[in-house]
Design a protein around this motif. Structure first.
Motif, PDB file in Angstrom:
ATOM      1  N   UNK A 127       0.859  -1.184   0.000  1.00 52.16           N
ATOM      2  CA  UNK A 127       0.000   0.000   0.000  1.00 52.16           C
ATOM      3  C   UNK A 127       0.892   1.230   0.000  1.00 52.16           C
ATOM      4  N   UNK A 128       0.477   2.244  -0.754  1.00 50.35           N
ATOM      5  CA  UNK A 128       1.139   3.541  -0.740  1.00 50.35           C
ATOM      6  C   UNK A 128       0.108   4.592  -0.377  1.00 50.35           C
ATOM      7  N   UNK A 129       0.445   5.404   0.608  1.00 54.09           N
ATOM      8  CA  UNK A 129      -0.403   6.528   0.973  1.00 54.09           C
ATOM      9  C   UNK A 129       0.333   7.790   0.553  1.00 54.09           C
ATOM     10  N   UNK A 130      -0.245   8.478  -0.411  1.00 56.49           N
ATOM     11  CA  UNK A 130       0.327   9.714  -0.936  1.00 56.49           C
ATOM     12  C   UNK A 130      -0.453  10.871  -0.323  1.00 56.49           C
ATOM     13  N   UNK A 131       0.243  11.818   0.286  1.00 54.15           N
ATOM     14  CA  UNK A 131      -0.410  12.888   1.037  1.00 54.15           C
ATOM     15  C   UNK A 131       0.234  14.235   0.707  1.00 54.15           C
ATOM     16  N   UNK A 132      -0.500  15.308   0.922  1.00 54.20           N
ATOM     17  CA  UNK A 132       0.000  16.659   0.693  1.00 54.20           C
ATOM     18  C   UNK A 132       0.736  17.141   1.950  1.00 54.20           C
ATOM     19  N   UNK A 133       2.058  17.305   1.877  1.00 59.50           N
ATOM     20  CA  UNK A 133       2.790  17.769   3.057  1.00 59.50           C
ATOM     21  C   UNK A 133       2.475  19.227   3.404  1.00 59.50           C
ATOM     22  N   UNK A 134       2.151  20.039   2.405  1.00 58.32           N
ATOM     23  CA  UNK A 134       1.834  21.451   2.656  1.00 58.32           C
ATOM     24  C   UNK A 134       0.530  21.605   3.421  1.00 58.32           C
ATOM     25  N   UNK A 135      -0.349  20.603   3.304  1.00 57.82           N
ATOM     26  CA  UNK A 135      -1.633  20.621   4.013  1.00 57.82           C
ATOM     27  C   UNK A 135      -1.501  20.070   5.436  1.00 57.82           C
ATOM     28  N   UNK A 136      -0.330  19.510   5.766  1.00 58.63           N
ATOM     29  CA  UNK A 136      -0.114  18.958   7.105  1.00 58.63           C
ATOM     30  C   UNK A 136      -0.757  17.599   7.310  1.00 58.63           C
ATOM     31  N   UNK A 137      -0.826  16.794   6.262  1.00 58.20           N
ATOM     32  CA  UNK A 137      -1.532  15.515   6.354  1.00 58.20           C
ATOM     33  C   UNK A 137      -0.626  14.325   6.637  1.00 58.20           C
ATOM     34  N   UNK A 138       0.625  14.569   7.023  1.00 53.94           N
ATOM     35  CA  UNK A 138       1.534  13.464   7.343  1.00 53.94           C
ATOM     36  C   UNK A 138       1.018  12.643   8.520  1.00 53.94           C
ATOM     37  N   UNK A 139       0.567  13.287   9.576  1.00 50.89           N
ATOM     38  CA  UNK A 139       0.103  12.535  10.755  1.00 50.89           C
ATOM     39  C   UNK A 139      -1.114  11.672  10.421  1.00 50.89           C
ATOM     40  N   UNK A 140      -2.012  12.204   9.602  1.00 52.54           N
ATOM     41  CA  UNK A 140      -3.178  11.428   9.173  1.00 52.54           C
ATOM     42  C   UNK A 140      -2.728  10.192   8.391  1.00 52.54           C
ATOM     43  N   UNK A 141      -1.773  10.380   7.479  1.00 54.37           N
ATOM     44  CA  UNK A 141      -1.262   9.272   6.665  1.00 54.37           C
ATOM     45  C   UNK A 141      -0.554   8.236   7.541  1.00 54.37           C
TER      46      UNK A 141
END
Length: 100
Positions: free
Chosen positions: A5-19
């Motif tokens: 599985x790959x979770x691709x997230x927007x770092x500028x939106x601050x979504x690292x913790x969610x991912x």
């Protein structure tokens, strides 16, 4: 070979913790079924996608919301181990009576 599985997230939106939280939940639930979960910062603003072996199974923009853990676990289970019980996170069978 176990699926990845790959979770691709927007770092500028601050979504690292969610991912990271989603990755932890998937690895805990599917520890024997998955080869791994990769977190990948996206170059596309506002992007949040979950892919299983390069097939996008969830896209925040396409689906109009973030997945909740229950929804994501069901989608992964349906593809990697359809017979696996998710306990209280399982969807109710069609036509089943409501819980009392």
């Amino acid at each position: 070979m176990k699926p990845d599985i790959t979770i691709s997230y927007c770092p500028k939106c601050g979504w690292l913790l969610r991912a990271a939280y989603m990755a932890q939940e998937l690895l805990t639930t599917f520890e024997e079924d998955l080869g791994g979960v990769t977190l990948r910062p996206s170059e596309i603003a506002g992007s949040y996608q979950v892919s299983l072996n390069n097939e996008v199974i969830f896209d925040r923009k396409r689906d109009g919301h973030f997945p909740d853990v229950k929804e994501l676990k069901q989608q992964v289970r349906d593809r990697v181990n359809p017979g696996k019980s998710l306990g209280h996170a399982d969807r109710k069978p069609e036509g089943s009576p409501p819980a009392q």
